[in-house]
Write a protein that holds these residues in place. Sequence first.
Motif, PDB file in Angstrom:
ATOM      1  N   LYS A 294      17.420  68.201 104.564  1.00  0.00           N
ATOM      2  CA  LYS A 294      18.464  67.207 104.821  1.00  0.00           C
ATOM      3  C   LYS A 294      18.078  66.303 105.990  1.00  0.00           C
ATOM      4  O   LYS A 294      18.219  65.073 105.910  1.00  0.00           O
ATOM      5  N   LEU A 295      17.586  66.893 107.077  1.00  0.00           N
ATOM      6  CA  LEU A 295      17.152  66.095 108.227  1.00  0.00           C
ATOM      7  C   LEU A 295      16.006  65.162 107.846  1.00  0.00           C
ATOM      8  O   LEU A 295      15.975  63.999 108.268  1.00  0.00           O
ATOM      9  N   THR A 296      15.086  65.662 107.024  1.00  0.00           N
ATOM     10  CA  THR A 296      13.953  64.840 106.602  1.00  0.00           C
ATOM     11  C   THR A 296      14.416  63.665 105.761  1.00  0.00           C
ATOM     12  O   THR A 296      13.976  62.528 105.960  1.00  0.00           O
ATOM     13  N   LEU A 297      15.306  63.931 104.799  1.00  0.00           N
ATOM     14  CA  LEU A 297      15.785  62.858 103.916  1.00  0.00           C
ATOM     15  C   LEU A 297      16.581  61.810 104.690  1.00  0.00           C
ATOM     16  O   LEU A 297      16.472  60.612 104.418  1.00  0.00           O
ATOM     17  N   ILE A 298      17.382  62.263 105.649  1.00  0.00           N
ATOM     18  CA  ILE A 298      18.139  61.308 106.462  1.00  0.00           C
ATOM     19  C   ILE A 298      17.183  60.417 107.248  1.00  0.00           C
ATOM     20  O   ILE A 298      17.362  59.192 107.332  1.00  0.00           O
ATOM     21  N   ASN A 299      16.144  61.027 107.811  1.00  0.00           N
ATOM     22  CA  ASN A 299      15.159  60.254 108.568  1.00  0.00           C
ATOM     23  C   ASN A 299      14.417  59.275 107.673  1.00  0.00           C
ATOM     24  O   ASN A 299      14.196  58.110 108.049  1.00  0.00           O
ATOM     25  N   ILE A 300      14.052  59.721 106.473  1.00  0.00           N
ATOM     26  CA  ILE A 300      13.346  58.851 105.530  1.00  0.00           C
ATOM     27  C   ILE A 300      14.252  57.708 105.091  1.00  0.00           C
ATOM     28  O   ILE A 300      13.815  56.556 104.939  1.00  0.00           O
ATOM     29  N   LEU A 301      15.543  58.002 104.857  1.00  0.00           N
ATOM     30  CA  LEU A 301      16.485  56.955 104.453  1.00  0.00           C
ATOM     31  C   LEU A 301      16.603  55.881 105.534  1.00  0.00           C
ATOM     32  O   LEU A 301      16.559  54.681 105.243  1.00  0.00           O
ATOM     33  N   ILE A 302      16.752  56.325 106.777  1.00  0.00           N
ATOM     34  CA  ILE A 302      16.848  55.361 107.879  1.00  0.00           C
ATOM     35  C   ILE A 302      15.550  54.568 108.006  1.00  0.00           C
ATOM     36  O   ILE A 302      15.571  53.333 108.164  1.00  0.00           O
TER      37      ILE A 302
ATOM     38  N   PHE B 148       7.502  60.776 105.976  1.00  0.00           N
ATOM     39  CA  PHE B 148       8.026  61.985 105.330  1.00  0.00           C
ATOM     40  C   PHE B 148       7.399  63.236 105.943  1.00  0.00           C
ATOM     41  O   PHE B 148       8.108  64.173 106.331  1.00  0.00           O
ATOM     42  N   TYR B 149       6.071  63.239 106.044  1.00  0.00           N
ATOM     43  CA  TYR B 149       5.401  64.413 106.607  1.00  0.00           C
ATOM     44  C   TYR B 149       5.671  64.545 108.102  1.00  0.00           C
ATOM     45  O   TYR B 149       5.806  65.661 108.631  1.00  0.00           O
ATOM     46  N   SER B 150       5.760  63.388 108.783  1.00  0.00           N
ATOM     47  CA  SER B 150       6.105  63.447 110.207  1.00  0.00           C
ATOM     48  C   SER B 150       7.517  63.980 110.396  1.00  0.00           C
ATOM     49  O   SER B 150       7.780  64.749 111.323  1.00  0.00           O
ATOM     50  N   SER B 151       8.418  63.579 109.497  1.00  0.00           N
ATOM     51  CA  SER B 151       9.808  64.048 109.593  1.00  0.00           C
ATOM     52  C   SER B 151       9.899  65.546 109.338  1.00  0.00           C
ATOM     53  O   SER B 151      10.689  66.244 109.986  1.00  0.00           O
ATOM     54  N   LEU B 152       9.090  66.034 108.407  1.00  0.00           N
ATOM     55  CA  LEU B 152       9.066  67.480 108.179  1.00  0.00           C
ATOM     56  C   LEU B 152       8.603  68.213 109.435  1.00  0.00           C
ATOM     57  O   LEU B 152       9.185  69.237 109.818  1.00  0.00           O
ATOM     58  N   PHE B 153       7.564  67.679 110.071  1.00  0.00           N
ATOM     59  CA  PHE B 153       7.041  68.293 111.293  1.00  0.00           C
ATOM     60  C   PHE B 153       8.091  68.254 112.403  1.00  0.00           C
ATOM     61  O   PHE B 153       8.340  69.262 113.083  1.00  0.00           O
ATOM     62  N   LEU B 154       8.719  67.090 112.588  1.00  0.00           N
ATOM     63  CA  LEU B 154       9.726  66.953 113.641  1.00  0.00           C
ATOM     64  C   LEU B 154      10.954  67.802 113.341  1.00  0.00           C
ATOM     65  O   LEU B 154      11.578  68.348 114.255  1.00  0.00           O
TER      66      LEU B 154
END
Length: 411
Positions: A14-22, A169-175
């Motif tokens: 969910k956090l990753t998708l929100i970050n990708i959406l923004i 996407f991959y950075s968001s997964l890491f973060l």
Amino acid sequence: MFKGDLMFRNLRLKLTLINILIMGILLLLFILGTYFLMERQIIKQSEGVLRNLVAAIESGSADRLAEFDRTEYFYVTTNQSGIILKTYFARSDLDQRKYSEIVQKIVSGKRDKGDFDWHDHSYSFLRVPLQKGSGFLVVFVSIERDMEILGFLLAALAIAGLVCLALAFYSSLFLADKALVPIKKSWQRQRDFVADASHELRTPLAVMQTNLELVLGNPKETVEEQAVWLENIGTEVTHMAKLVDDLLFLARVDSEQQLLELSRFSLDRAIGEVIRPLLPLAAAKGIQLKQEIEADVDFSGDEKRIKQLVVILIDNALKHTPAGGEVTLALRTRGTCLELLVKDTGVGMASEHLSKIFERFYRIDNARSNNLEGTGLGLSIADWIVKSHHGSIQVKSSPGKGTSFLVTLPL
């Protein structure tokens, strides 16, 4: 898969998708903004070329028109009805008949300038009244190359945007993994805390229930005859009350509701008040309680919590020191700090336990903890008291050689 693992996995996604959406929205705004800005620049540039061409045509100067030899343009003159009177083509093989329809639309239209696509070609135009006679001068400039460059720019921005989204996407997964680390630790601590608390409460409740059953099973016996069972119940009630108080204290600490009541007080006097009732307890256990207290030491802090800290450390030392042993309490100042040392000659503990003894409900499975009463929360509370006063607490211990706690607090 455990329920907790699934919860954190869903939260991570969910956090990753929100970050990708923004990130996607920001990239889309950037791409569209860049595209429209470049398109506006191309239109503005073509308008400048058209006005210069109009000026050159109206002046009738061949030298001025020669400046536009590399520009694909043409112009027509028409009457008021849009009938073409004269046509001039530069670097174009298109004849007048192919443009009569578009010229008619421009002359009869309301716009004096603009751009259009016609027969897979892109043009900008400018319409001005003829200086001599009635009619119009309509100048056309090809913007085909500019539009190709604009299309290439849009494609490049789109590809770069997709690459950025993939990297994001991959950075968001890491973060997200990094952001969830303290949450996972807190959640695990809460689970452990609840499990340990329920276990600690279950034991005295079971003892109380067993003793009550014994009392109720012999209704004809007197209170004196059943004193042993009633004393057991009283002991467990006291133990549970202490455990509940410690749990509530730590709950307030976790929710940051346990505030300090700061004041200036005499630390040596406060320690003396704490030690006085503990001396008979130490004597009853055959333990010598020594004091090395420096006089006239003033301290700014929470007097009640500092006293609680001393009680916890002394009580811990007395519990783990056998008869004939010694417990030493020392207070001394060192420059801008003061040191509080509690040292015993008890059973000690191995080095692998030293970093864990301040954890809640941590128990050492050896003779140090066997048959000893306690909630397992005292050292956790002591650690919070020290840190809330911006101090530090260190422990040294060796099996069979005793343990020492050194508390350092800033003056």
